[in-house]
Each structure stands twice: as structure tokens, then as C-alpha cells.
Design an enzyme around this catalytic site. Structure first.
Site, PDB file in Angstrom:
ATOM      1  N   ARG A  37      -1.133   5.840  17.270  1.00 29.78           N
ATOM      2  CA  ARG A  37      -1.418   6.811  16.127  1.00 29.78           C
ATOM      3  C   ARG A  37      -0.839   8.368  16.648  1.00 29.78           C
ATOM      4  O   ARG A  37      -0.346   9.097  15.769  1.00 29.78           O
ATOM      5  CB  ARG A  37      -2.723   6.944  15.861  1.00 29.78           C
ATOM      6  CG  ARG A  37      -3.374   5.777  15.111  1.00 29.78           C
ATOM      7  CD  ARG A  37      -2.262   4.989  14.331  1.00 29.78           C
ATOM      8  NE  ARG A  37      -2.818   3.831  13.636  1.00 29.78           N
ATOM      9  CZ  ARG A  37      -1.937   2.896  13.153  1.00 29.78           C
ATOM     10  NH1 ARG A  37      -0.652   2.748  13.543  1.00 29.78           N
ATOM     11  NH2 ARG A  37      -2.452   1.843  12.482  1.00 29.78           N
ATOM     12  N   SER A  40      -6.156  -7.915   7.418  1.00 32.37           N
ATOM     13  CA  SER A  40      -5.369  -6.863   7.520  1.00 32.37           C
ATOM     14  C   SER A  40      -4.964  -6.704   9.070  1.00 32.37           C
ATOM     15  O   SER A  40      -5.814  -6.706   9.994  1.00 32.37           O
ATOM     16  CB  SER A  40      -6.359  -5.712   7.246  1.00 32.37           C
ATOM     17  OG  SER A  40      -5.695  -4.323   7.479  1.00 32.37           O
ATOM     18  N   ASP A  87      -8.165   5.128  11.666  1.00 33.88           N
ATOM     19  CA  ASP A  87      -6.961   5.927  11.807  1.00 33.88           C
ATOM     20  C   ASP A  87      -6.855   7.000  11.009  1.00 33.88           C
ATOM     21  O   ASP A  87      -6.096   7.868  11.525  1.00 33.88           O
ATOM     22  CB  ASP A  87      -6.024   4.712  11.062  1.00 33.88           C
ATOM     23  CG  ASP A  87      -5.509   3.519  12.207  1.00 33.88           C
ATOM     24  OD1 ASP A  87      -5.785   3.864  13.475  1.00 33.88           O
ATOM     25  OD2 ASP A  87      -5.072   2.616  11.747  1.00 33.88           O
ATOM     26  N   ASP A 100       0.838  -1.116   0.027  1.00 32.74           N
ATOM     27  CA  ASP A 100       0.052  -0.117  -0.217  1.00 32.74           C
ATOM     28  C   ASP A 100       0.890   1.268   0.109  1.00 32.74           C
ATOM     29  O   ASP A 100       0.545   2.125  -0.734  1.00 32.74           O
ATOM     30  CB  ASP A 100      -0.890   0.170   1.234  1.00 32.74           C
ATOM     31  CG  ASP A 100      -2.148  -1.067   1.132  1.00 32.74           C
ATOM     32  OD1 ASP A 100      -1.857  -1.901   0.340  1.00 32.74           O
ATOM     33  OD2 ASP A 100      -3.090  -0.963   1.974  1.00 32.74           O
TER      34      ASP A 100
END
Length: 405
Positions: A97, A181, A126, A17
Site C-alpha cells: 500500500r 475477496s 487498506d 469495483d
């Protein structure tokens, strides 16, 4: 498209990605891209990201070991609050994050960039966490979220773009890669997507990477003592260790004994329900141990106030407001409650279970002379309880007389 972009700092893993995102940014924005790769304890080699970025023409490459800062300044403050989202989730992805967002903005300032970019999708939490954090630190920063701009919305399209742009793709990606994922750091590893999108389907045993099945865990229990100071773990079995090494060791022990698995349907901030599976062995141990040492050292009303605030605090972190004034205010209160949370907790691990074997503290509020069921030499006058009960029953008696009159 975002206007007036001079240089972009990309959160970059080197996977499919972000490799596609890197090339796409170079093409669409026609400007220099800086890559930032963080080691948060995800147990994967991050150094290969340097070679991949170099081959893509990146001149400024940042690869940083942030494990100690992550645990010390983010994970441990969160555990002082005993934070759990929706009763079960220990916020492993959420708490990583804010640190990534902070470093993106700092690197942008350092390199003269006015823009950052990330690989979060438009359906997930996210994107909110990265961007709220970035704007809180630099209100003028520009943010590019390719998944909200491009049409490469499937693995097939990503692979086709990679092939047409000579982006090296590992064989596992060509063959479909993992059916899930995944996101990992020192606190946890998460699994979403594919097979798990059906809440009726049980996760396959082969999915779990960090923990043994409780059925296959050792047949003998294992014990450990965690030392605390001001609400944070500081030692294991009497040996002082830095924060990230404590969590690493507890992950190893918890994983060995099948501790920390979770299968959850949660409510995302963007409005949908999502099913995820998590392994948080060390975090599960820390939550149990911290509550045990607090049981000795916190005043009753302070402990109950913390428990009342905790769901709000957990939601603040889950929704991306780590840098918000309300989280900072709550953290100041929480940290104040931890001044006397010190001592040790002894735990036993056995086939997915954590058992508290004992706890002690020099700042304990537990008074054995008062708590005893034996003769307390007058430390507690039992006759006082009669008046106490009558006073507290007064409103109940009044209400009963009214309702039956």
C-alpha cells in the site's frame, strides 16, 4: 462529498469495483478522472485495464511495472527486520500500500490533480494505509473513498449500477465470481470473505492458487543456496539476480513444495477481528534464510534488540505508518545492523517444510576454536564461569534469603 475537486487520480484495476467507481466518480464529481494501474507481480494481465479505461472516456491512463521497486524498496527493507504481524502474518498486503499511495500522489502532482481515490472499504485496513501514506507525502491531498460515501454496498447493487451505465461486466462477475475477496502481489496472495467468514470452516483445497498441498508436493527434497549482502538476498545458487526475480523464483520453488500457507484470525487496526488465508511461499523462505545468516553475523545483544523491536515495527507497517518518523527511525537502526549480514545460506524444501542445511559468512562471529567441545588450547578458561555464575546469582540468593527470613 469532498469539495473543490478539480481532477481525480483513481487506483484502478479494471475489475468490477473500480470500473463502477470510475463511472461513479465521473457522475458524482463531474470532473476528469485519471487512472493508475500498478503491476506489483499479481500474475494478472493489467494491460486490459487500458482498454476499459479508454472506453470509459479516460484521457490520462497510467499503467506501470513497479515489481523491482516494490521488492527492492519495500519488501526487502521489511525483511531486514524479520517482520511478522501477530506472530504469523508476513504483511504481504500491508507492504504494497505505501508504494501505491506514493504513486497516486506523484501522478496527481504530475497531472495537476488535487484529489486521489481508492476502492478500499470502510471496514478494512487498506483505507487507512492508502490515506495515511498519501497524507504523509502530501498533507494537502484530497481523498475520495467511494465505499464510505455511496449506497452500493452489495454485489447486486454494483452489478445493477454497471448494467444501467453500460459498464462491461465479465461473465465470472455476473455468476458471482470467486467466493473470496483476493489480493495478490509478488510477496503473497490473500483470501477473505464468503466461506472464510466462519472461523470454524476449513478453507477448501481448491482455494489455494500458488502452492501445492504439502501432501501432493514432490516426494524428493530440493535444495537452493541464497547469497546475501548487507541483509538483502542478491543471488540464487551463485547467480546474481535483481530483487523481483529472486522473489519470483522463490515463489515458484516454495509453491511447488507446498510452502507458505497460512490460515489466520488477525486484529485489524479499525478494531475488529478478521479471518484471512495467505500464501507467501517466497517470503516464508526469505524469513528462514535471513534469520539463518543473521545467526552467524549479528552480535547477541543486537539480535535480541531487533527481536524486541520487531513486533512494534510490524504493527507500524500493518497499521499503515510506513512513511511515519518512527518507522524511518527504526529502519535506520535496522539497516545499520545489516552492514555485516552477508554470506550464504543453503536450504532444503520438502512437503511444506524449510530446512537450513548450512550457512557461511566472511563476517561471521562464530569462532570454532572457542565454540568447540574439544580442547580449545586455552581460548576459553572454564574456571572463569564460576565467578560469572556467582555474580549473576547474587540477586537471586539475596531475594531467597529475604523471602525465607
Amino acid at each position: 462529498m469532498i469539495k473543490d475537486v478539480n481532477k481525480i487520480v483513481l487506483a484502478y484495476s479494471g475489475g468490477l469495483d473500480t470500473s463502477v467507481i470510475l463511472k461513479w466518480l465521473q457522475q458524482e464529481y463531474n470532473c476528469e478522472v485519471v487512472t493508475f494501474t500498478a503491476d506489483l507481480g499479481q500474475k494478472e494481465e493489467i494491460e486490459p485495464a487500458r482498454a476499459k479505461a479508454t472506453s470509459a472516456g479516460v484521457k490520462e491512463i497510467f499503467i506501470e511495472d513497479l515489481r523491482e521497486e516494490f521488492v527492492r524498496d519495500y519488501v526487502f527493507p521489511m525483511f531486514r527486520a524479520n517482520a511478522i504481524y501477530e506472530g504469523e502474518y508476513l504483511l504481504g498486503t500491508s507492504i504494497a500500500r505505501p508504494l501505491i499511495a506514493k504513486r497516486l500522489v506523484e501522478i496527481a502532482h504530475q497531472t495537476g490533480s488535487n484529489t486521489i481515490s481508492h476502492g478500499a472499504t470502510g471496514k478494512g485496513n487498506d483505507q487507512v494505509r492508502f490515506e495515511l501514506g498519501a497524507y504523509a507525502i502530501n498533507p494537502d491531498i484530497k481523498v475520495i473513498a467511494p465505499w464510505r460515501e455511496w449506497d452500493l454496498l452489495s454485489r447486486e447493487k454494483l452489478l445493477k449500477f454497471a448494467e444501467s451505465n453500460n459498464i462491461p461486466v465479465e461473465m465470472k462477475h455476473k455468476q458471482g465470481g470467486s467466493p473470496y475477496s483476493m489480493d495478490a502481489n509478488l510477496l503473497h496472495i490473500s483470501y477473505e470473505g464468503r466461506h472464510l467468514e466462519d472461523p470454524k470452516s476449513a478453507p477448501e483445497e481448491s482455494m489455494w492458487r500458488w502452492t501445492s498441498s504439502p501432501q501432493d508436493a514432490p516426494d524428493e527434497a530440493e535444495e537452493i543456496t541464497i547469497g546475501y549482502d548487507m541483509g538483502d538476498p542478491v543471488s540464487l545458487d551463485g547467480k546474481m539476480l535483481p530483487p523481483h526475480e529472486i522473489l519470483e523464483k522463490l515463489n515458484e520453488l516454495g509453491g511447488k513444495h507446498g510452502i507458505g500457507r497460512l490460515d489466520l484470525v488477525e486484529n485489524r487496526y479499525v478494531g475488529m477481528k478478521a479471518r484471512g488465508c495467505y500464501e507467501t511461499p517466497g517470503g516464508s523462505i526469505l524469513l528462514k534464510a535471513h534469520r539463518a545468516i543473521e545467526s552467524l553475523t549479528l552480535d547477541r545483544e543486537v539480535a535480541h534488540l531487533k527481536d524486541e523491536l520487531m513486533p512494534r515495527y510490524a504493527s507500524i507497517i500493518y497499521n499503515g505508518y510506513w512513511w511515519s518518523p518512527e518507522r524511518l527511525a527504526m529502519q535506520a537502526l535496522i539497516d545499520h545492523t545489516q552492514l555485516n549480514v552477508k554470506g550464504w545460506v543453503k536450504l532444503s524444501f520438502y512437503k511444506g517444510n524449510i530446512t537450513v542445511l548450512g550457512r557461511d559468512s566472511d563476517t561471521s562471529l562464530f569462532d570454532p576454536e572457542i565454540a568447540t567441545f574439544e580442547d580449545d588450547d586455552g581460548a576459553f578458561d572454564h574456571k572463569d564461569a564460576a565467578g560469572f555464575i556467582k555474580l549473576n546469582a547474587l540477586r537471586l540468593r539475596i531475594a531467597n534469603k529475604r523471602n525465607n527470613s
